[in-house]
Write an enzyme that holds these catalytic residues in place. Structure first.
Site, PDB file in Angstrom:
ATOM      1  N   ARG A  12      -0.597 -27.756  34.877  1.00 53.26           N
ATOM      2  CA  ARG A  12      -0.994 -26.566  35.245  1.00 53.26           C
ATOM      3  C   ARG A  12      -2.286 -26.241  34.914  1.00 53.26           C
ATOM      4  NH1 ARG A  12       0.643 -23.211  31.940  1.00 53.26           N
ATOM      5  NH2 ARG A  12       1.830 -24.604  30.686  1.00 53.26           N
TER       6      ARG A  12
ATOM      7  N   TYR B 196       0.827 -30.127  41.967  1.00 48.50           N
ATOM      8  CA  TYR B 196       1.715 -30.598  40.811  1.00 48.50           C
ATOM      9  C   TYR B 196       2.535 -29.365  40.114  1.00 48.50           C
ATOM     10  CZ  TYR B 196       2.727 -32.651  36.513  1.00 48.50           C
ATOM     11  OH  TYR B 196       3.360 -33.118  35.287  1.00 48.50           O
ATOM     12  N   GLY B 197       3.560 -29.840  39.976  1.00 51.11           N
ATOM     13  CA  GLY B 197       4.580 -29.112  39.284  1.00 51.11           C
ATOM     14  C   GLY B 197       4.389 -27.583  39.105  1.00 51.11           C
ATOM     15  N   GLY B 198       4.198 -26.867  37.923  1.00 53.11           N
ATOM     16  CA  GLY B 198       4.201 -25.602  37.641  1.00 53.11           C
ATOM     17  C   GLY B 198       3.156 -24.856  38.605  1.00 53.11           C
TER      18      GLY B 198
ATOM     19  N   LYS C  28       7.493 -21.295  37.441  1.00 53.01           N
ATOM     20  CA  LYS C  28       6.968 -20.523  36.493  1.00 53.01           C
ATOM     21  C   LYS C  28       6.200 -19.234  37.616  1.00 53.01           C
ATOM     22  CE  LYS C  28       7.650 -22.978  33.245  1.00 53.01           C
ATOM     23  NZ  LYS C  28       7.158 -23.731  32.168  1.00 53.01           N
TER      24      LYS C  28
ATOM     25  N   HIS D 265      10.456 -17.601  28.924  1.00 54.03           N
ATOM     26  CA  HIS D 265      10.200 -19.052  28.824  1.00 54.03           C
ATOM     27  C   HIS D 265      11.049 -19.720  27.598  1.00 54.03           C
ATOM     28  CE1 HIS D 265       7.075 -22.364  28.249  1.00 54.03           C
ATOM     29  NE2 HIS D 265       7.828 -23.021  29.293  1.00 54.03           N
TER      30      HIS D 265
ATOM     31  N   SER E 128       5.029 -24.533  26.005  1.00 52.89           N
ATOM     32  CA  SER E 128       5.214 -25.928  27.083  1.00 52.89           C
ATOM     33  C   SER E 128       5.155 -27.138  26.052  1.00 52.89           C
ATOM     34  CB  SER E 128       4.099 -25.732  28.091  1.00 52.89           C
ATOM     35  OG  SER E 128       4.063 -24.733  28.814  1.00 52.89           O
TER      36      SER E 128
ATOM     37  N   CYS F 167       6.755 -28.297  23.827  1.00 56.58           N
ATOM     38  CA  CYS F 167       7.385 -28.160  22.389  1.00 56.58           C
ATOM     39  C   CYS F 167       8.606 -28.385  22.096  1.00 56.58           C
ATOM     40  CB  CYS F 167       6.502 -26.723  21.870  1.00 56.58           C
ATOM     41  SG  CYS F 167       4.749 -26.797  21.724  1.00 56.58           S
TER      42      CYS F 167
ATOM     43  N   ASN G 239      14.577 -30.869  24.665  1.00 57.25           N
ATOM     44  CA  ASN G 239      15.267 -31.782  23.733  1.00 57.25           C
ATOM     45  C   ASN G 239      16.181 -30.771  22.997  1.00 57.25           C
ATOM     46  OD1 ASN G 239      13.998 -34.520  23.145  1.00 57.25           O
ATOM     47  ND2 ASN G 239      12.457 -33.449  24.035  1.00 57.25           N
TER      48      ASN G 239
ATOM     49  N   ASP H  83      14.419 -24.410  30.375  1.00 55.87           N
ATOM     50  CA  ASP H  83      13.006 -23.618  30.665  1.00 55.87           C
ATOM     51  C   ASP H  83      12.949 -22.429  30.545  1.00 55.87           C
ATOM     52  OD1 ASP H  83      10.318 -24.595  30.586  1.00 55.87           O
ATOM     53  OD2 ASP H  83      10.451 -24.246  32.591  1.00 55.87           O
TER      54      ASP H  83
ATOM     55  N   SER I   8       3.499 -36.613  32.286  1.00 50.88           N
ATOM     56  CA  SER I   8       4.258 -37.159  33.150  1.00 50.88           C
ATOM     57  C   SER I   8       5.945 -36.380  33.067  1.00 50.88           C
ATOM     58  CB  SER I   8       4.428 -38.555  33.049  1.00 50.88           C
ATOM     59  OG  SER I   8       4.909 -39.104  32.088  1.00 50.88           O
ATOM     60  N   ARG I   9       6.291 -36.403  34.170  1.00 52.97           N
ATOM     61  CA  ARG I   9       7.745 -35.564  34.333  1.00 52.97           C
ATOM     62  C   ARG I   9       8.494 -36.149  35.047  1.00 52.97           C
ATOM     63  NH1 ARG I   9       7.372 -30.016  31.738  1.00 52.97           N
ATOM     64  NH2 ARG I   9       5.503 -30.038  30.929  1.00 52.97           N
TER      65      ARG I   9
HETATM   66  P1  GTP Z   1       8.131 -27.682  28.840  1.00 49.01           P
HETATM   67  O1  GTP Z   1       9.163 -28.337  30.021  1.00 49.01           O
HETATM   68  O2  GTP Z   1       6.629 -28.094  29.111  1.00 49.01           O
HETATM   69  O3  GTP Z   1       8.187 -26.247  29.083  1.00 49.01           O
HETATM   70  O4  GTP Z   1       8.381 -28.301  27.530  1.00 49.01           O
HETATM   71  P2  GTP Z   1       9.787 -28.356  26.497  1.00 49.01           P
HETATM   72  O5  GTP Z   1       9.417 -27.259  25.803  1.00 49.01           O
HETATM   73  O6  GTP Z   1      10.761 -28.386  27.302  1.00 49.01           O
HETATM   74  O7  GTP Z   1       9.364 -29.527  25.939  1.00 49.01           O
HETATM   75  P3  GTP Z   1      10.238 -30.946  25.467  1.00 49.01           P
HETATM   76  O8  GTP Z   1      11.670 -30.815  25.054  1.00 49.01           O
HETATM   77  O9  GTP Z   1      10.055 -31.816  26.711  1.00 49.01           O
HETATM   78  O10 GTP Z   1       9.335 -31.771  24.443  1.00 49.01           O
HETATM   79  C1  GTP Z   1       8.050 -32.011  24.500  1.00 49.01           C
HETATM   80  C2  GTP Z   1       7.609 -33.175  23.426  1.00 49.01           C
HETATM   81  O11 GTP Z   1       7.809 -32.774  22.261  1.00 49.01           O
HETATM   82  C3  GTP Z   1       8.323 -34.430  23.849  1.00 49.01           C
HETATM   83  O12 GTP Z   1       7.368 -35.478  23.907  1.00 49.01           O
HETATM   84  C4  GTP Z   1       9.419 -34.498  22.575  1.00 49.01           C
HETATM   85  O13 GTP Z   1       9.474 -35.744  22.411  1.00 49.01           O
HETATM   86  C5  GTP Z   1       8.641 -33.790  21.583  1.00 49.01           C
HETATM   87  N1  GTP Z   1       9.720 -33.213  20.553  1.00 49.01           N
HETATM   88  C6  GTP Z   1      10.682 -32.373  20.987  1.00 49.01           C
HETATM   89  N2  GTP Z   1      11.593 -31.975  20.075  1.00 49.01           N
HETATM   90  C7  GTP Z   1      10.815 -32.433  18.794  1.00 49.01           C
HETATM   91  C8  GTP Z   1      11.304 -32.427  17.393  1.00 49.01           C
HETATM   92  O14 GTP Z   1      12.234 -32.003  17.043  1.00 49.01           O
HETATM   93  N3  GTP Z   1      10.309 -32.860  16.542  1.00 49.01           N
HETATM   94  C9  GTP Z   1       9.403 -33.685  17.027  1.00 49.01           C
HETATM   95  N4  GTP Z   1       8.616 -34.299  16.129  1.00 49.01           N
HETATM   96  N5  GTP Z   1       8.929 -33.818  18.445  1.00 49.01           N
HETATM   97  C10 GTP Z   1       9.889 -33.203  19.305  1.00 49.01           C
HETATM   98  C1  SPV Z   2       5.565 -25.966  31.358  1.00 48.68           C
HETATM   99  O1  SPV Z   2       4.298 -26.368  31.371  1.00 48.68           O
HETATM  100  O2  SPV Z   2       5.834 -25.064  30.460  1.00 48.68           O
HETATM  101  C2  SPV Z   2       6.510 -26.710  32.281  1.00 48.68           C
HETATM  102  C3  SPV Z   2       5.799 -27.478  33.097  1.00 48.68           C
HETATM  103  O3  SPV Z   2       7.676 -26.344  32.093  1.00 48.68           O
HETATM  104  S1  SPV Z   2       5.326 -26.861  34.627  1.00 48.68           S
HETATM  105  O4  SPV Z   2       6.425 -26.840  35.473  1.00 48.68           O
HETATM  106  O5  SPV Z   2       4.454 -27.772  35.253  1.00 48.68           O
HETATM  107  O6  SPV Z   2       4.717 -25.350  34.292  1.00 48.68           O
HETATM  108 MN    MN Z   3       8.069 -24.624  30.710  1.00 54.83          MN
END
Ligand code: GTP
Ligand code: SPV
Ligand code: MN
Length: 591
Positions: free
Chosen positions: A78, A206-208, A215, A235, A257, A259, A263, A284, A375-376
């Site tokens: 983004r 790209y994505g967002g 978004k 979010h 994002s 964070c 997971n 999300d 990468s996604r």
């Molecule tokens: P967006 O799609 O961008 O909104 O992100 P998201 O909040 O869904 O993040 P996601 O769960 O994809 O995690 C992003 C990164 O943080 C990845 O590389 C994960 O491996 C890492 N991560 C997730 N949970 C944890 C955790 O509990 N501890 C640590 N150390 N890293 C984590």
């Molecule tokens: C974010 O950046 O919070 C995402 C990926 O979830 S995107 O759709 O590219 O905004």
């Molecule tokens: Mn997001």
């Protein structure tokens, strides 16, 4: 009835027809392809994308239905600098958004879009955000000259005829226009017109920036509509924690994002929590509104996951590994010679050689990353083995807790609970987090990211805080509010908390607190778990003093933190609710 030819017009809605015609007159595509969301169409467009080189067909024995895409190397995340909220006054957009007057922006975009689709196909992509029949559901139509966007929208939303069915003869749909142009960064603009329920995105693929349901509609336009109509667009992930007795508690969590939302939403509890299950509603975005019983109800407007790939493996997120085994579009990962994919921290060791995300030869000795850090994968939510059965419930699920969380190497403890709603809003409003690869620029720097919405709030952030405070009046049973930080580090830079599935321990305390079943100690920050009611059994390498360390309140850190919060408050001052200034004073006094 005669069989409809693929790509032929499939709506009689007069407003859709005349709007598409007007946009086509401007962009002048060679062809208009009206998407219906059918399986025949998916095959047809996928084959065409492969022929055109937009997608690479992956090894169909190992990864059935999976495809590979590379975005332009200058177009991998983004771009907040190019994202605009176009309201009549600058004040309405507020100091945290880029602003331009709608008239001026429309004029600029018309120039760029004039004839921009010559020699190309315009795809008409109708889509529905939210379960069919939901009072919160919204219809959008995205016009795009990107076949990658058409195919991704099919995964990420309820795309096709289903949207026209929901729309009927109504004029109430989001008008989205996307022109790739030459994906030149200088021509990249993502413009939102909240008063017109319209979005125009140019110069990116790209994505967002371009999956306009995500978004742009679900958060920026959504938050604007939410304030007007009395609901919230956030979010946030949504998950349901099921106890061994079968009682389910739903929580929503806002992390910035990259964070940890995906997971956390797919967490599989560790062996210590036998019989407990986490079900995913969304990873999300949450749309939430007060229900007749005075609780807050949430839906996931999306139908797929656009998730961060690096770091995903069968230890960190086994459910995600299952869901991306099939029907997935991978963007900017590494491509192995056998037609499978690889990324940093994959289960399998790094390949001897492969093609990196740019398509260049990569070997074990290469210094650069094989997969781009942002990468996604785009995968349908129906692939998720733990998809919550209520994901299609038009009324949504009742939320018991809201969790805010940032990526902080210091200052922020693992978990604490707000004293009440207003204090919780203050905690969300002052949230800080290290920037990540999800947006261009600044990775690693701590910045204020209120409610994880800094890049996504479609109006004045001060008014957004006010809206949060107002929502309390419509809730007889408001969710309890918490703050977490999985990312605190020790002096050597190592994470203090194991994270991932062990976050279940924090979630358990949170859910117990909501049920009035767990004790807490009062601190200046809020309520924290006492050592007796935070379960660390079965955690290797995690002694009680480690818990004290990860929960430690460091006063010099908090003095700095308050100064950083002040910077945000100063910026928002003219629209900042007084309640938040009082909360700040109370915190200072307690500290
Ligand atoms: P967006 O799609 O961008 O909104 O992100 P998201 O909040 O869904 O993040 P996601 O769960 O994809 O995690 C992003 C990164 O943080 C990845 O590389 C994960 O491996 C890492 N991560 C997730 N949970 C944890 C955790 O509990 N501890 C640590 N150390 N890293 C984590
Ligand atoms: C974010 O950046 O919070 C995402 C990926 O979830 S995107 O759709 O590219 O905004
Ligand atoms: Mn997001």
């Amino acid at each position: 009835m005669t069989k409809r030819e693929a790509g032929a017009c499939n709506t009689t809605n007069p407003t859709v027809l005349s709007w598409v015609e007007a946009q086509a007159r401007l962009c002048r595509p060679d062809q208009i392809f009206w998407c219906d969301g059918s399986e025949t169409e998916r095959q047809l467009l996928t084959d065409r994308a492969v022929t055109e080189g937009v997608l690479i067909r992956l090894n169909q024995t190992k990864l059935p239905g999976c495809y590979y895409h590379r975005s332009h190397p200058n177009d991998v995340a983004r771009v907040e600098q190019c994202t605009y909220i176009c309201t009549e006054t600058e004040e309405e957009a507020g100091p945290t958004n880029n602003w331009m007057q709608p008239k001026a922006m429309y004029a600029l975009l018309r120039e760029h879009c004039d004839g921009a689709m010559r020699g190309r196909t315009m795809f008409v992509v109708p889509y529905l955000m939210g379960p069919p029949g939901s009072p919160l559901a919204k219809v959008g139509v995205e016009l795009t000259d990107s076949i990658y966007v058409a195919l991704s929208m099919r995964i990420m939303t309820r795309m096709g005829d289903i949207a026209y069915e929901q729309l009927g003869a109504s004029e109430d749909f989001n008008r989205g226009l996307h022109c790739m142009l030459d994906v030149h960064p200088k021509r990249r603009i993502i413009a939102h017109f909240p008063h017109d329920n319209a979005i125009i995105s140019i110069g990116s693929n790209y994505g967002g920036n371009v999956l306009l349901g995500k978004k742009c509609l679900s958060l920026r336009i959504g938050s604007y509509l939410g304030r007007r109509e009395g609901w919230m667009a956030e979010h946030m992930l949504i998950l349901g924690l099921e106890s061994p007795e079968g009682k389910k508690t739903y929580v929503a969590a806002a992390f910035p994002s990259a964070c940890g939302k995906t997971n956390f939403a797919m967490l599989i509890p560790p062996p210590r929590f036998k019989g407990w299950k986490v079900w995913t509603v969304g990873d999300d975005i949450a749309w939430m509104r007060p229900g007749p019983d005075g609780r807050l109800y949430a839906i996931n407007p999306e139908a797929g996951y656009f998730g961060v790939v690096p770091g995903t493996n069968s230890r960190s997120n086994p459910n995600a590994m299952k869901l991306i085994e099939r029907d997935t579009i991978y963007t900017n990962v590494a491509l192995k010679p056998d037609g499978t994919v690889w990324w940093e921290h994959h289960d399998e060791p790094a390949p001897e050689k492969c093609l990196d995300w740019r398509g260049q030869e990569w070997t074990l000795h290469s210094k650069e990353k094989a997969a781009h850090p942002n990468s996604r994968f785009a995968a349908p939510m129906t692939n998720n083995p733990m998809l919550d059965p209520r994901v299609n419930d038009p009324e949504g699920v009742p939320i018991s807790a809201i969790i805010f969380g940032g990526r902080r190497a210091d200052t922020m403890p693992l978990v604490y609970q707000a004293f009440n709603w207003i204090h919780g809003v203050y905690i969300g409003a002052t949230m800080g987090s290290e920037m990540t690869a999800a947006a261009v620029g600044g990775a690693g720097q701590v910045r204020r990211d209120p409610m994880a919405m800094l890049p996504f709030c479609g109006y004045n952030m001060g008014d957004y805080f006010r809206h949060w405070l107002t929502m309390r009046k419509h809730l007889k049973h408001p969710p309890r509010i918490f703050h977490v930080n999985w990312f605190r580090r020790d002096a050597n830079g190592h994470y203090l908390w194991p994270g991932f599935c062990e976050n279940m321990r924090v979630l358990k305390w949170i859910v117990d607190r909501c049920a009035g079943k767990a004790d807490a100690d009062e601190t200046p920050l809020g309520w924290v778990p006492g050592p007796e009611c935070f379960d660390v059994e079965g955690l290797t390498d995690f002694s009680p003093d480690k818990l004290a360390q990860v929960q430690h309140l460091n006063y010099p850190d908090w003095r700095r933190e308050l100064l950083m919060q002040d910077e945000l408050f100063m910026k928002l001052y003219s629209h900042l609710p007084k309640e938040l200034i009082f909360q700040r004073e109370l915190l200072v006094a307690r500290l």
